[in-house]
Enzyme design. Structure first.
Site, mmCIF file in Angstrom:
data_model
loop_
_atom_site.group_PDB
_atom_site.id
_atom_site.type_symbol
_atom_site.label_atom_id
_atom_site.label_comp_id
_atom_site.label_asym_id
_atom_site.label_seq_id
_atom_site.Cartn_x
_atom_site.Cartn_y
_atom_site.Cartn_z
ATOM 1 N N SER A 442 6.081 20.085 7.785
ATOM 2 C CA SER A 442 5.011 21.033 8.050
ATOM 3 C C SER A 442 4.350 21.554 6.770
ATOM 4 C CB SER A 442 5.566 22.185 8.908
ATOM 5 O OG SER A 442 4.538 22.966 9.457
ATOM 6 N N ASP A 453 -1.492 13.201 -3.458
ATOM 7 C CA ASP A 453 -2.801 12.564 -3.327
ATOM 8 C C ASP A 453 -3.707 12.854 -4.520
ATOM 9 O OD1 ASP A 453 -1.948 11.546 -0.967
ATOM 10 O OD2 ASP A 453 -3.479 12.475 0.299
ATOM 11 N N LYS A 468 5.320 16.166 10.280
ATOM 12 C CA LYS A 468 4.714 17.089 11.254
ATOM 13 C C LYS A 468 3.351 17.503 10.725
ATOM 14 C CE LYS A 468 5.400 21.284 13.988
ATOM 15 N NZ LYS A 468 4.080 21.905 13.721
#
Length: 526
Positions: A442, A453, A468
């Site tokens: 989460s 990224d 999640k």
């Protein structure tokens, strides 16, 4: 809008526009909806009855012109052309009847009324003396037969269905389509028709079966007693607990213990990572969310509770009698160690969960780490099941340059809400490593993916993270129950949907067990 003096409008346009207005009420009022709107509907009816004035909406404007297409589509979907002609008591073609200039005078008014009348439990019938009557000479208000025959249980099923329909992030309803999803409601309404007021457990099972067709384990029904427990914790007042971290395991649809707090009642009693919560105080936790189970574990300090768990290495269950205590958890801890390969000083920040205080604690932790002259920073997120989503975003901002993308929230309409770094007080240069495991979930995944990224950190771990990438909203219902609905999904800066997939680490350590230290996991890496 009532027009009394300006008679420049075309009479036929006014008549047809007014009939379209009535037509919306007749057609849409047969749906199921909020009982409170009955009074509003009756008031509108009275206004129509007593008014001898011509009823106009806005004059043809850009706003009305933009809206008329959706009005036409709505009319076509709801009734066939023949029925529309019959209700209008004329035989014009559908296309000529629905010309933009004819409809535009009442589009805005009809849209507003349809929003109010969409599911009102009444049925309205209008009668006219002649085709071009400016108002109905007869109007009949009756309760919808379908709704009048609905039992309390059937109404509850319908309320849940409407709440989910309005918010669920997938507009295809898991491939069912609108008609298929509506059929699931009809089946559920029929299934509870024979149940009485004391059959709440059976009704809850039927509702959960209906929701299960959406293929999303996080969208679930919360009976009154479970929702009340959750709401009580949200209001505060209970500061005792047993020291467990919980997470819903979507593949088995169980709430699993992902970690226990040292010195807490749960760990002292023998509850351990991987245990499935079966019952609390004799109440089944089947179908409950992790938040509901956590709420059941909390209570007054010194109060007793019984928890039945199933261990992952055997099928038998164990019942534990625990006494709630004040469990002290420091979600952000700072320490340091020396690299075994380079002898560099490594600053270590361990985050056990994300809360509203995490960002502030992270700022202070960074100051402490830098004051020691650390050559690199390790963020240990092993066992971090998430928590407060904005905290994961704010923590990531501390390591990213201005305007760097952190996460995007995508709703059912495909609209994006982006979260970007502001560059204030961030550290964009110190070498950074993020340590994860299969319990990292989460908000912790949001933090990790943003740094990965943007190539700001190396992610280290032996397994992928939990996966999640959904956000839920809990909506209360009239009878005191509630429904948790997945209303949006997350995409990482590179456009990845992590749900059910997780984050693949950049580097796999030689050894990194659950009890291993961060220094052990990062041998020959840092």
């Amino acid at each position: 809008q009532e027009e009394t003096k300006n008679n420049d409008h075309d009479e036929n346009e006014a008549v047809i526009a007014k009939k379209v207005l009535y037509f919306f009420i007749v057609t849409l009022s047969q749906q199921v909806g909020n009982m409170v709107l009955r009074a509003c509907i009756k008031l509108l009816v009275i206004v129509f009855l007593v008014s001898n004035r011509r009823c106009y909406g806005f004059s043809p404007t850009k706003l009305a012109s933009n809206m008329h297409k959706s009005v036409i589509n709505t009319l076509k979907k709801r009734l066939p052309e023949a029925m529309i002609d019959e209700m209008m008591e004329t035989k014009p073609s559908l296309q000529s009847f629905l010309k933009p200039r004819k409809v535009s005078a009442s589009v805005v008014t009809a849209a507003i009324l349809s929003a109010s009348v969409l599911a009102a439990p009444v049925q309205l019938k209008f009668g006219y003396d002649n085709t071009y009557s400016t108002r109905p000479t007869m109007i009949e208000v009756t309760t919808s037969k379908a709704l009048a025959a609905m039992t309390e249980n059937q109404q509850e099923v319908s309320d849940v269905w409407f709440a989910v329909s309005a918010q669920f992030f997938d507009p295809t309803y898991n491939g069912l389509g609108e008609e298929g999803w509506r059929q699931k409601r009809n089946e559920a309404v029929e299934a509870v028709s024979e149940y009485g007021p004391d059959d709440k457990e059976e009704v809850a099972k039927v509702i959960q079966t209906m929701l299960a067709s959406l293929g999303d384990p996080y969208t679930r029904f919360l009976p009154r007693e479970k929702y009340e427990s959750l709401a009580a914790i949200a209001r505060g007042g209970s500061n005792g607990g047993i020291g467990v971290q919980l997470l819903l395991e979507p593949r088995q649809n169980n709430v699993v213990v992902m970690g226990t707090v040292d010195g807490g009642p749960a760990k002292s009693a023998g509850i351990r990572r991987g245990d499935v919560v079966v019952e609390i105080d004799g109440e089944s936790m089947d179908g409950a969310s992790a938040e509901v189970v956590a709420a059941k574990c909390k209570g007054e300090i010194g109060s007793k509770m019984n928890i039945l768990v199933r261990h992952p290495d055997r099928k038998s269950t164990d019942l534990y009698s625990l006494t709630r205590s004040l469990v002290k958890v420091n979600p952000v801890e700072v320490s340091s160690f020396d690299s075994s390969s380079t002898n560099q000083k490594i600053g270590l920040i361990q985050i056990s969960s994300f809360s509203q205080e995490t960002a502030g604690q992270m700022i202070e932790s960074l100051r402490m780490v830098k004051s020691t002259g650390a050559d690199a920073i390790v963020i240990d997120l092993r066992g971090n099941v998430g928590g407060y989503m904005p905290a994961g975003v704010d923590a990531a901002k501390l390591f990213l340059p201005a305007r760097a993308h952190i996460i995007a929230e995508v709703n059912r309409a495909g609209s994006f809400t982006g979260y970007d770094a502001d560059g204030i007080g961030s550290d964009t240069s110190t070498p950074l490593f993020v340590l994860v495991d299969n319990r990292t979930a989460s908000a912790a995944e949001i933090f990790t993916a943003a740094l990965q990224d943007n190539r700001r950190a190396m992610v280290v771990g032996t397994t992928k993270t939990f996966g999640k990438g959904r956000i839920q909203n809990v909506q209360s219902l009239q009878d005191g129950s509630a429904v948790a609905v997945t209303r949006a999904k997350y995409l990482t800066p590179s456009g990845r949907d992590l749900h059910g997939i997780g984050i693949t680490p950049n580097k796999e350590p030689k050894s990194c067990g659950v009890e291993d230290s961060a220094a052990t996991c990062l041998v020959d890496i840092v």
